[in-house]
Design a protein around this motif. Structure first.
Motif, PDB file in Angstrom:
ATOM      1  N   LEU A  65     -21.395  -1.480   0.724  1.00  0.00           N
ATOM      2  CA  LEU A  65     -22.147  -2.078   1.819  1.00  0.00           C
ATOM      3  C   LEU A  65     -21.279  -2.266   3.055  1.00  0.00           C
ATOM      4  O   LEU A  65     -21.789  -2.378   4.174  1.00  0.00           O
ATOM      5  N   ASP A  66     -19.937  -2.313   2.893  1.00  0.00           N
ATOM      6  CA  ASP A  66     -19.046  -2.419   4.040  1.00  0.00           C
ATOM      7  C   ASP A  66     -19.263  -1.257   5.000  1.00  0.00           C
ATOM      8  O   ASP A  66     -19.155  -1.401   6.225  1.00  0.00           O
ATOM      9  N   THR A  67     -19.567  -0.084   4.450  1.00  0.00           N
ATOM     10  CA  THR A  67     -19.778   1.099   5.275  1.00  0.00           C
ATOM     11  C   THR A  67     -20.979   0.913   6.190  1.00  0.00           C
ATOM     12  O   THR A  67     -20.962   1.323   7.353  1.00  0.00           O
ATOM     13  N   LEU A  68     -22.026   0.277   5.711  1.00  0.00           N
ATOM     14  CA  LEU A  68     -23.232   0.068   6.496  1.00  0.00           C
ATOM     15  C   LEU A  68     -23.118  -1.165   7.385  1.00  0.00           C
ATOM     16  O   LEU A  68     -23.790  -1.259   8.410  1.00  0.00           O
ATOM     17  N   PHE A  69     -22.269  -2.104   7.004  1.00  0.00           N
ATOM     18  CA  PHE A  69     -22.145  -3.357   7.738  1.00  0.00           C
ATOM     19  C   PHE A  69     -21.448  -3.154   9.076  1.00  0.00           C
ATOM     20  O   PHE A  69     -21.763  -3.813  10.060  1.00  0.00           O
ATOM     21  N   ARG A  70     -20.516  -2.227   9.142  1.00  0.00           N
ATOM     22  CA  ARG A  70     -19.720  -2.005  10.346  1.00  0.00           C
ATOM     23  C   ARG A  70     -20.556  -1.352  11.437  1.00  0.00           C
ATOM     24  O   ARG A  70     -21.190  -0.325  11.209  1.00  0.00           O
ATOM     25  N   GLY A  98     -31.007  -5.277  -1.138  1.00  0.00           N
ATOM     26  CA  GLY A  98     -31.249  -5.065  -2.557  1.00  0.00           C
ATOM     27  C   GLY A  98     -30.113  -5.643  -3.373  1.00  0.00           C
ATOM     28  O   GLY A  98     -29.369  -6.502  -2.904  1.00  0.00           O
ATOM     29  N   GLU A  99     -29.954  -5.148  -4.584  1.00  0.00           N
ATOM     30  CA  GLU A  99     -28.922  -5.648  -5.486  1.00  0.00           C
ATOM     31  C   GLU A  99     -27.656  -4.799  -5.393  1.00  0.00           C
ATOM     32  O   GLU A  99     -27.710  -3.606  -5.086  1.00  0.00           O
ATOM     33  N   ARG A 100     -26.504  -5.415  -5.641  1.00  0.00           N
ATOM     34  CA  ARG A 100     -25.240  -4.692  -5.657  1.00  0.00           C
ATOM     35  C   ARG A 100     -25.254  -3.612  -6.726  1.00  0.00           C
ATOM     36  O   ARG A 100     -25.825  -3.792  -7.799  1.00  0.00           O
TER      37      ARG A 100
END
Length: 536
Positions: free
Chosen positions: A462-467, A453-455
Motif C-alpha cells: 500500500l506504500d506504493t499507492l499512498f505516495r 480493503g484488507e491487507r
C-alpha cells in the motif's frame, strides 16, 4: 607490558565480536533470501548494454541500433519464454497485458528525440532517474520543444528493459551515456545555440557531475543551464553498506540476496523490483559528485558553473534535501542559481496523524542567510487565505518577497514526494486527475488508485499507492521553466514565443510584499512560534 597486552586482548575480542556479528547478519540475510517471491525471467536475464568505453566511441544512431537489439532480446529471452504463471494482465512482459509497453502507440522506455516545428534554437538533454525510463521527463521535454528546442531523452543503460539490467551496470556507464547524449545535442544545433541539461533524481546527479566535469575537460560541451528535479545529491549513509547485503548471492541458492525488493512488474515505464547494485551505484555516484564539488569549490572553479534551477520537496524519503543545500548550493558562487522548495501542507485535514517532525522539515533544512543563490518557497499558511504563496529571498538579501498564487494544496495531500515533481495532475499514468481521453492509455492510471480493503489482498504494498505521484503545482513549475528557457532564447532573437506557450500562476489581486527573515532564515509568518523556536 601488561597494559599493552590488555589493550591487544581488548582489540582482539572486539574484532572477534565484529566478525561474529558480520557472520550472523550475513546468515540472516541468506536465510531471508530463501523466503518471499521467486526470481522471474526479468530478474535473471541480463541484457548486454554497451560499455562505457564503447559509448564514448559511439554516436546516437549506434546507441539507438543497440537499443533496438536489446528490446528484441528481451522479447526473445523473456516475453516469448514466460511460463503460464507469468502470463497475467498485471505483468508488463506479457504481450497480451494492458500494460505491455510495445503495445502502446509509443514505448516511452526507449530513447527519443522531439523536434520543434521550425529551425531549432537550442537543445536540451533529459536524464531520468534510477529504475525509471525516459517517460518521466517527457512533459518537461514538450515544454522545451514549445520553445523551439530539440529535446533528447536518453534511456540510461540498465533501464527500460528488465530490472536485471541494473544488476550489471554502473554509474561510470551512465556518465558515458550522458556524454553521448550531450554530444548529440550539440551536433543537432551547433555551438552557437543554447544547450540545457535536465536531470531527475539519479539523473540530477548525472547532470551535475557532467556539468562539473565540463569545467575541467575542454572536450565536453558546456551546458548553459542546469535544471534539476529531486536531484540525488546525497543518499542515506546506509547505502554505502548495501553491497554487503548481496554477498550471499555469490552462492546460487541465495541469488535473491542480490535484490532489495522483488515486486510484480505492473508499471509499464518503471521497475518495481530493486537490486542491491542500484543502491550501491547511486551511493558511489553521489560520493564522486560531492568530492568533485568540494575540490572545485576549494579551487574557486565553481564560478564558471552555469545557473542551476532545482525543484525539491522538503519531505523526500529517497534523497536528502539537506544535502542539496549543504553539499551543493552552499558551495555555489553567485551565478544566478535558484532553489525552489515545496513545503508541507499546513492546512491538511490529518493533523492528528501527521508526524510532528513534518511541519518542521522546512526550518530544519534552511541555511543561515544571506546566501549566494535565490531561494523560493512554495507554501501555504495554517490559517487565512488558502492560496499558496511564492516566497522569494534574493541572493544576499534578508527580505522575503511574497506573492499569492492561483493554486491550493489538495486537502488530503500533506506533502509532495520525491517522485511527484515532474508530473502534471493530468498525466495518464501518474496523474491524480488524468483527462478522460488518456486515462487508460497505458493500461492503468496509478495516480488515481485509492483502494480500500484488507491487507494482503493486493499484489503490491500500500506504500506504493499512498505516495503522491503527480504535482498539483506543476503549472507553477511549467511557468518557471517558460521564464528560464525564454531568457536566453529571446537574447538570441531566433524564436518568438507564442502567447499561449506561457501559463500564469499569479493571483491578479495579490500585491507583492516584503518581510524580514528571522535569525534562522525564515520569516516569522512562514512558521508558527513553536516551529521557529524548534529550528536549529
Amino acid at each position: 607490558m601488561e597494559t599493552r597486552a590488555r589493550f591487544a586482548k581488548i582489540v582482539w575480542l572486539g574484532l572477534l565480536c565484529v566478525a561474529a556479528l558480520s557472520v550472523l547478519l550475513l546468515g540472516l540475510r541468506a536465510y531471508n533470501s530463501r523466503t518471499g517471491p521467486p526470481l522471474e525471467l526479468w530478474h535473471t536475464y541480463v541484457p548486454q548494454e554497451l560499455t562505457a568505453g564503447q559509448l564514448d566511441h559511439s554516436d546516437w544512431n549506434a546507441y539507438l541500433n543497440r537499443e533496438d537489439w536489446l528490446f528484441q532480446q528481451v522479447r526473445r529471452e523473456v516475453t516469448d519464454r514466460l511460463p503460464a504463471s507469468a502470463r497475467v494482465a498485471s505483468n508488463r512482459y506479457f504481450e497480451k497485458s494492458p500494460v505491455y509497453p510495445p503495445g502502446f502507440d509509443h514505448d516511452w522506455n526507449r530513447s527519443y528525440e522531439m523536434l520543434p516545428s521550425g529551425k531549432p534554437v537550442g537543445a536540451v538533454v533529459l536524464l531520468h532517474g534510477l529504475t525509471d525510463s525516459p517517460y518521466s521527463l517527457r512533459h518537461i521535454a514538450r515544454i522545451y520543444v514549445a520553445h523551439g528546442f530539440v529535446a533528447i531523452g536518453i534511456r540510461l543503460p540498465g533501464h527500460g528493459t528488465v530490472p536485471a539490467g541494473l544488476t550489471d551496470t554502473d554509474w561510470v556507464t551512465w556518465m558515458a551515456a550522458t556524454r553521448l547524449a550531450m554530444r548529440e545535442a550539440a551536433h543537432r544545433v551547433g555551438p552557437d545555440r543554447p544547450l540545457h541539461v535536465v536531470g531527475f533524481s539519479n539523473g540530477g546527479a548525472l547532470a551535475m557531475k557532467y556539468a562539473l566535469d565540463s569545467l575541467e575537460d575542454r572536450r565536453l560541451v558546456r551546458p548553459q543551464r542546469i535544471i534539476l528535479f529531486s536531484p540525488m545529491i546525497g543518499v542515506t549513509r546506509y547505502a554505502r553498506f548495501a553491497g554487503l547485503a548481496s554477498l550471499p548471492a555469490l552462492l546460487p541458492p541465495f541469488a535473491k540476496a542480490a535484490w532489495l525488493g522483488i515486486v510484480p512488474e505492473f508499471n509499464p515505464f518503471k521497475y518495481n523490483s530493486f537490486p542491491v547494485n542500484g543502491a550501491t551505484q547511486s551511493h558511489r555516484l553521489t560520493t564522486a559528485l560531492q568530492e568533485e564539488l568540494i575540490r572545485l569549490a576549494r579551487a574557486d572553479r565553481l564560478r564558471a558553473l552555469p545557473p542551476v534551477l532545482t525543484f525539491q520537496s522538503v519531505i523526500d524519503s529517497t534523497v536528502s534535501t539537506r544535502a542539496i543545500i549543504a553539499a551543493m548550493y552552499a558551495r555555489f558562487a553567485s551565478n544566478g542559481s535558484e532553489l525552489v522548495l515545496f513545503d508541507v501542507n499546513r492546512r491538511a485535514n490529518i493533523s492528528q496523524i501527521l508526524n510532528p517532525a513534518s511541519p518542521l522539515a522546512l526550518s530544519r533544512v534552511m541555511p543561515r542567510f544571506p546566501v549566494a543563490y535565490r531561494i523560493t518557497v512554495i507554501a501555504n499558511a495554517a490559517s487565512g487565505p488558502e492560496n499558496m504563496q511564492e516566497r522569494v529571498l534574493e541572493p544576499g538579501s534578508l527580505q522575503w518577497q511574497t506573492r499569492a498564487l492561483d493554486l491550493v494544496y489538495p486537502s488530503q495531500v500533506f506533502s509532495l514526494s520525491h517522485v511527484a515533481i515532474p508530473f502534471p495532475p493530468d498525466d495518464p499514468l501518474y496523474g491524480a486527475r488524468p483527462d478522460e481521453a488518456s486515462a487508460s492509455r497505458y493500461g492503468v492510471a496509478l495516480g488515481t488508485l485509492v483502494p480500500r480493503g484488507e491487507r494482503g489482498g493486493l499484489i503490491l504494498s500500500l506504500d506504493t499507492l499512498f505516495r503522491i505521484a503527480s504535482n498539483p503545482f506543476f503549472p507553477y513549475v511549467s511557468a518557471r521553466l517558460d521564464e528560464t528557457i525564454s531568457e536566453p532564447v529571446r537574447a538570441s532573437g531566433a524564436y518568438s514565443q507564442s502567447a499561449d506557450a506561457r501559463k500564469t500562476t499569479e493571483s491578479a489581486t495579490a500585491p507583492e510584499r516584503s518581510m524580514p527573515v528571522n535569525a534562522d532564515g525564515l520569516s516569522d509568518d512562514l512558521l508558527t512560534d513553536d516551529e521557529v523556536s524548534a529550528a536549529p
